[in-house]
Scaffold this motif. Structure first.
Motif, PDB file in Angstrom:
ATOM      1  N   LYS A  50     -14.945 -44.585 -77.028  1.00 43.15           N
ATOM      2  CA  LYS A  50     -13.781 -43.910 -77.090  1.00 43.15           C
ATOM      3  C   LYS A  50     -12.554 -43.961 -75.978  1.00 43.15           C
ATOM      4  O   LYS A  50     -11.481 -44.230 -75.984  1.00 43.15           O
ATOM      5  CB  LYS A  50     -13.731 -42.642 -77.718  1.00 43.15           C
ATOM      6  N   TYR A  52     -12.399 -46.072 -73.575  1.00 45.26           N
ATOM      7  CA  TYR A  52     -11.995 -47.534 -73.529  1.00 45.26           C
ATOM      8  C   TYR A  52     -11.553 -48.240 -74.621  1.00 45.26           C
ATOM      9  O   TYR A  52     -11.034 -49.511 -74.482  1.00 45.26           O
ATOM     10  CB  TYR A  52     -12.934 -48.441 -72.569  1.00 45.26           C
ATOM     11  N   GLN A  53     -11.183 -47.480 -75.806  1.00 49.94           N
ATOM     12  CA  GLN A  53     -10.776 -47.982 -77.054  1.00 49.94           C
ATOM     13  C   GLN A  53      -9.193 -48.744 -76.963  1.00 49.94           C
ATOM     14  O   GLN A  53      -9.324 -49.707 -77.531  1.00 49.94           O
ATOM     15  CB  GLN A  53     -10.552 -47.037 -78.175  1.00 49.94           C
ATOM     16  N   ASN A  54      -8.477 -48.392 -76.058  1.00 49.41           N
ATOM     17  CA  ASN A  54      -7.168 -48.902 -75.776  1.00 49.41           C
ATOM     18  C   ASN A  54      -7.164 -50.078 -74.889  1.00 49.41           C
ATOM     19  O   ASN A  54      -6.296 -50.868 -74.525  1.00 49.41           O
ATOM     20  CB  ASN A  54      -6.159 -47.983 -75.421  1.00 49.41           C
ATOM     21  N   SER A  55      -8.165 -50.291 -73.922  1.00 45.98           N
ATOM     22  CA  SER A  55      -8.185 -51.057 -72.790  1.00 45.98           C
ATOM     23  C   SER A  55      -9.062 -52.417 -73.033  1.00 45.98           C
ATOM     24  O   SER A  55      -9.247 -53.315 -72.134  1.00 45.98           O
ATOM     25  CB  SER A  55      -8.337 -50.357 -71.484  1.00 45.98           C
ATOM     26  N   ASN A  56      -9.980 -52.200 -74.088  1.00 44.74           N
ATOM     27  CA  ASN A  56     -11.001 -53.182 -74.246  1.00 44.74           C
ATOM     28  C   ASN A  56     -10.954 -53.696 -75.846  1.00 44.74           C
ATOM     29  O   ASN A  56     -11.275 -52.803 -76.783  1.00 44.74           O
ATOM     30  CB  ASN A  56     -12.429 -52.640 -73.989  1.00 44.74           C
ATOM     31  N   GLN A  57     -10.737 -55.037 -76.137  1.00 44.35           N
ATOM     32  CA  GLN A  57     -10.643 -55.590 -77.581  1.00 44.35           C
ATOM     33  C   GLN A  57     -11.862 -55.029 -78.451  1.00 44.35           C
ATOM     34  O   GLN A  57     -11.559 -54.603 -79.330  1.00 44.35           O
ATOM     35  CB  GLN A  57     -10.583 -56.819 -77.270  1.00 44.35           C
ATOM     36  N   HIS A  59     -13.838 -52.641 -77.870  1.00 40.74           N
ATOM     37  CA  HIS A  59     -13.784 -51.216 -78.267  1.00 40.74           C
ATOM     38  C   HIS A  59     -12.828 -50.588 -79.120  1.00 40.74           C
ATOM     39  O   HIS A  59     -12.808 -49.273 -79.581  1.00 40.74           O
ATOM     40  CB  HIS A  59     -13.766 -50.489 -76.799  1.00 40.74           C
ATOM     41  N   ARG A  60     -11.907 -51.519 -79.557  1.00 41.77           N
ATOM     42  CA  ARG A  60     -10.769 -50.784 -80.424  1.00 41.77           C
ATOM     43  C   ARG A  60     -11.439 -50.524 -81.744  1.00 41.77           C
ATOM     44  O   ARG A  60     -10.881 -49.516 -82.573  1.00 41.77           O
ATOM     45  CB  ARG A  60      -9.640 -52.054 -80.698  1.00 41.77           C
ATOM     46  N   ALA A  63     -11.519 -46.855 -82.518  1.00 40.15           N
ATOM     47  CA  ALA A  63     -10.454 -45.910 -82.911  1.00 40.15           C
ATOM     48  C   ALA A  63     -10.366 -45.331 -84.223  1.00 40.15           C
ATOM     49  O   ALA A  63      -9.741 -44.198 -84.433  1.00 40.15           O
ATOM     50  CB  ALA A  63      -9.158 -46.892 -82.682  1.00 40.15           C
TER      51      ALA A  63
END
Length: 173
Positions: A50, A52-57, A59-60, A63
Motif C-alpha cells: 500500500k 508503494y502503490q503509487n510508485s510501483n506498477q 503494487h498498483r 489500491a
C-alpha cells in the motif's frame, strides 16, 4: 540480511538458488532462510505494498483494497504472477515453507525466525566467522502492531491459508 552481509541477492526460492549456484556450491555453503509469523507477515506485506502503490506498477493492484480487512477477506491476492516470476517464486508467495522446500523437504541448513533472530544470529556468526549487524530496512509496522488489526474471521483466514507454515514453524496468533 542482504545489507548485513553486503550482498545483493533477491527474493528467490531455495530451489532456484540451488540451481543457480550449482549443486556443489550449494552443498558446500551454509544455506539459510528467515521466516516470519504469518499474521505479522501478512500485515507487513499489505502495508508495504500500500505504501508503494503509487510508485510501483506492480503494487498498483493494492489500491483497490482500501483496508487490510478487505485484502485479507479477498484471500490476500498478490502480484507475483509475471511470467519470469513463476520460475522464481512459489505459486502463493505467502506460504513461506514453499520458498525453502523441494518435494516438501526443507533444503536450507537453518531457518531463522524473524521474531527471535537476534537470539539465533550466533548460528550465522559462527558459520561465517564474524559479527553480523542487522539493520532494519523497509520498516512499515511495529513488532506487535499486527495483533490489533485482526478480527476473529481474519485470524482464521490467514491461519487457513498459512496452515503449513504455522505447523512447520510452530507459529500461533
Amino acid at each position: 540480511m542482504n545489507k548485513a552481509l553486503s550482498m545483493n541477492w533477491g527474493h528467490y526460492t531455495a530451489s532456484f538458488s540451488k540451481s543457480y549456484v550449482g549443486r556443489k556450491a550449494w552443498d558446500n555453503a551454509f544455506t539459510f532462510s528467515i521466516v516470519r509469523n504469518p499474521w505479522a507477515k501478512a500485515y507487513s506485506f499489505y502495508k508495504y505494498h500500500k505504501k508503494y502503490q503509487n510508485s510501483n506498477q506492480k503494487h498498483r493492484m493494492y489500491a483497490k483494497y482500501k483496508t487490510f480487512e478487505s485484502w485479507i477477506n479477498s484471500l490476500m491476492p498478490h502480484h507475483y504472477n509475471d511470467e519470469h516470476e513463476k520460475v522464481l517464486f512459489p505459486k502463493n508467495p505467502h506460504i513461506q515453507i514453499d520458498w525453502i522446500s523441494e518435494k516438501n523437504n526443507i533444503i536450507v541448513d537453518f531457518v531463522f525466525k524473524l521474531e527471535s533472530i537476534k537470539n539465533e544470529l550466533k548460528v550465522l556468526e559462527d558459520k561465517i566467522g564474524k559479527k553480523v549487524f542487522l539493520p532494519h530496512v523497509n520498516k512499515v509496522s511495529e513488532a506487535n502492531e499486527y495483533r490489533s488489526k485482526y478480527d476473529k474471521n481474519m485470524i482464521d483466514i490467514v491461519g487457513n491459508l498459512c496452515k503449513r507454515d504455522i505447523e512447520a514453524f510452530g507459529y500461533d496468533f
